[in-house]
Design a protein around this motif. Sequence first.
Motif, PDB file in Angstrom:
ATOM      1  N   ALA A  14     -46.943  31.878 -54.137  1.00  0.00           N
ATOM      2  CA  ALA A  14     -48.393  32.099 -54.148  1.00  0.00           C
ATOM      3  C   ALA A  14     -48.739  33.579 -54.043  1.00  0.00           C
ATOM      4  N   GLY A  15     -49.715  33.991 -54.858  1.00  0.00           N
ATOM      5  CA  GLY A  15     -50.174  35.369 -54.811  1.00  0.00           C
ATOM      6  C   GLY A  15     -51.082  35.702 -55.971  1.00  0.00           C
ATOM      7  N   LYS A  16     -51.647  36.908 -55.896  1.00  0.00           N
ATOM      8  CA  LYS A  16     -52.515  37.433 -56.946  1.00  0.00           C
ATOM      9  C   LYS A  16     -52.064  38.853 -57.253  1.00  0.00           C
ATOM     10  N   PHE A  17     -52.033  39.199 -58.535  1.00  0.00           N
ATOM     11  CA  PHE A  17     -51.614  40.549 -58.913  1.00  0.00           C
ATOM     12  C   PHE A  17     -52.059  40.862 -60.335  1.00  0.00           C
ATOM     13  N   HIS A  18     -52.160  42.161 -60.633  1.00  0.00           N
ATOM     14  CA  HIS A  18     -52.398  42.649 -61.994  1.00  0.00           C
ATOM     15  C   HIS A  18     -51.039  42.965 -62.609  1.00  0.00           C
ATOM     16  N   TRP A  19     -50.935  42.775 -63.917  1.00  0.00           N
ATOM     17  CA  TRP A  19     -49.687  43.086 -64.600  1.00  0.00           C
ATOM     18  C   TRP A  19     -49.997  43.689 -65.962  1.00  0.00           C
ATOM     19  N   THR A  20     -49.335  44.805 -66.263  1.00  0.00           N
ATOM     20  CA  THR A  20     -49.439  45.427 -67.580  1.00  0.00           C
ATOM     21  C   THR A  20     -48.121  45.211 -68.299  1.00  0.00           C
ATOM     22  N   TYR A  21     -48.206  44.780 -69.533  1.00  0.00           N
ATOM     23  CA  TYR A  21     -47.011  44.498 -70.330  1.00  0.00           C
ATOM     24  C   TYR A  21     -46.633  45.741 -71.128  1.00  0.00           C
ATOM     25  N   TYR A  22     -45.436  46.253 -70.854  1.00  0.00           N
ATOM     26  CA  TYR A  22     -44.953  47.456 -71.522  1.00  0.00           C
ATOM     27  C   TYR A  22     -44.049  47.117 -72.704  1.00  0.00           C
ATOM     28  N   GLU A  23     -43.926  45.833 -72.985  1.00  0.00           N
ATOM     29  CA  GLU A  23     -43.212  45.331 -74.148  1.00  0.00           C
ATOM     30  C   GLU A  23     -43.894  44.030 -74.547  1.00  0.00           C
ATOM     31  N   ASP A  24     -43.756  43.626 -75.805  1.00  0.00           N
ATOM     32  CA  ASP A  24     -44.243  42.307 -76.186  1.00  0.00           C
ATOM     33  C   ASP A  24     -43.470  41.280 -75.362  1.00  0.00           C
ATOM     34  N   GLU A  25     -44.175  40.282 -74.841  1.00  0.00           N
ATOM     35  CA  GLU A  25     -43.507  39.261 -74.031  1.00  0.00           C
ATOM     36  C   GLU A  25     -44.072  37.883 -74.366  1.00  0.00           C
ATOM     37  N   VAL A  26     -43.170  36.940 -74.511  1.00  0.00           N
ATOM     38  CA  VAL A  26     -43.531  35.537 -74.662  1.00  0.00           C
ATOM     39  C   VAL A  26     -42.991  34.815 -73.440  1.00  0.00           C
ATOM     40  N   ILE A  27     -43.854  34.012 -72.794  1.00  0.00           N
ATOM     41  CA  ILE A  27     -43.401  33.242 -71.645  1.00  0.00           C
ATOM     42  C   ILE A  27     -43.649  31.759 -71.902  1.00  0.00           C
ATOM     43  N   ARG A  28     -42.857  30.944 -71.239  1.00  0.00           N
ATOM     44  CA  ARG A  28     -43.057  29.490 -71.261  1.00  0.00           C
ATOM     45  C   ARG A  28     -42.984  29.019 -69.816  1.00  0.00           C
ATOM     46  N   ILE A  29     -44.041  28.364 -69.377  1.00  0.00           N
ATOM     47  CA  ILE A  29     -44.096  27.853 -68.009  1.00  0.00           C
ATOM     48  C   ILE A  29     -43.206  26.615 -67.925  1.00  0.00           C
ATOM     49  N   LEU A  30     -42.282  26.627 -66.960  1.00  0.00           N
ATOM     50  CA  LEU A  30     -41.369  25.506 -66.766  1.00  0.00           C
ATOM     51  C   LEU A  30     -41.837  24.580 -65.638  1.00  0.00           C
ATOM     52  N   GLU A  31     -42.338  25.182 -64.551  1.00  0.00           N
ATOM     53  CA  GLU A  31     -42.800  24.415 -63.395  1.00  0.00           C
ATOM     54  C   GLU A  31     -43.969  25.146 -62.755  1.00  0.00           C
ATOM     55  N   GLY A  32     -44.796  24.397 -62.040  1.00  0.00           N
ATOM     56  CA  GLY A  32     -45.902  24.996 -61.310  1.00  0.00           C
ATOM     57  C   GLY A  32     -47.052  25.348 -62.231  1.00  0.00           C
ATOM     58  N   GLU A  33     -47.914  26.253 -61.734  1.00  0.00           N
ATOM     59  CA  GLU A  33     -49.062  26.662 -62.531  1.00  0.00           C
ATOM     60  C   GLU A  33     -49.477  28.075 -62.172  1.00  0.00           C
ATOM     61  N   ALA A  34     -50.174  28.683 -63.109  1.00  0.00           N
ATOM     62  CA  ALA A  34     -50.742  30.014 -62.901  1.00  0.00           C
ATOM     63  C   ALA A  34     -52.078  30.070 -63.616  1.00  0.00           C
ATOM     64  N   PHE A  35     -53.020  30.761 -63.001  1.00  0.00           N
ATOM     65  CA  PHE A  35     -54.296  31.057 -63.638  1.00  0.00           C
ATOM     66  C   PHE A  35     -54.215  32.517 -64.040  1.00  0.00           C
ATOM     67  N   ILE A  36     -54.357  32.778 -65.328  1.00  0.00           N
ATOM     68  CA  ILE A  36     -54.195  34.136 -65.843  1.00  0.00           C
ATOM     69  C   ILE A  36     -55.501  34.560 -66.491  1.00  0.00           C
ATOM     70  N   GLU A  37     -56.022  35.710 -66.031  1.00  0.00           N
ATOM     71  CA  GLU A  37     -57.250  36.257 -66.607  1.00  0.00           C
ATOM     72  C   GLU A  37     -56.880  37.096 -67.820  1.00  0.00           C
ATOM     73  N   ILE A  38     -57.315  36.636 -68.978  1.00  0.00           N
ATOM     74  CA  ILE A  38     -57.057  37.319 -70.238  1.00  0.00           C
ATOM     75  C   ILE A  38     -58.408  37.598 -70.886  1.00  0.00           C
ATOM     76  N   ASP A  39     -58.681  38.857 -71.169  1.00  0.00           N
ATOM     77  CA  ASP A  39     -59.951  39.249 -71.794  1.00  0.00           C
ATOM     78  C   ASP A  39     -61.156  38.740 -71.008  1.00  0.00           C
ATOM     79  N   GLY A  40     -61.087  38.823 -69.676  1.00  0.00           N
ATOM     80  CA  GLY A  40     -62.221  38.499 -68.824  1.00  0.00           C
ATOM     81  C   GLY A  40     -62.387  37.046 -68.431  1.00  0.00           C
ATOM     82  N   ALA A  41     -61.524  36.157 -68.907  1.00  0.00           N
ATOM     83  CA  ALA A  41     -61.660  34.737 -68.566  1.00  0.00           C
ATOM     84  C   ALA A  41     -60.337  34.196 -68.023  1.00  0.00           C
ATOM     85  N   PHE A  42     -60.419  33.470 -66.891  1.00  0.00           N
ATOM     86  CA  PHE A  42     -59.229  32.830 -66.335  1.00  0.00           C
ATOM     87  C   PHE A  42     -58.935  31.552 -67.109  1.00  0.00           C
TER      88      PHE A  42
END
Length: 90
Positions: A14-42
């Motif tokens: 559990a936690g909240k943080f900002h992240w800047t991607y310094y490379e193109d990245e593709v992720i696939r969620i395997l377990e759990g959940e995350a709320f990600i704010e992209i372009d102003g919307a979670f």
Amino acid sequence: MDGRIVSGEWTCTAGKFHWTYYEDEVIRILEGEAFIEIDGAFRRFGPGDTIFFPLGQTVRWHVPNFVHKTYFLAARAAPLISYVRRICLD
């Protein structure tokens, strides 16, 4: 490996943080959940969801309990950065 594609798994409690991607990245969620704010919307992401983050994008993560993901990075770093990574990771 030629250093252009890197993959692995990542977990976060559990936690909240900002992240800047310094490379193109593709992720696939395997377990759990995350709320990600992209372009102003979670948006909620959970098991089976795949997300692409382009080089330079900054997002805000909120992980309520736990998330486990797999990631794939497409390195487009400058030669000096690639060299530093190689000597630090070897």
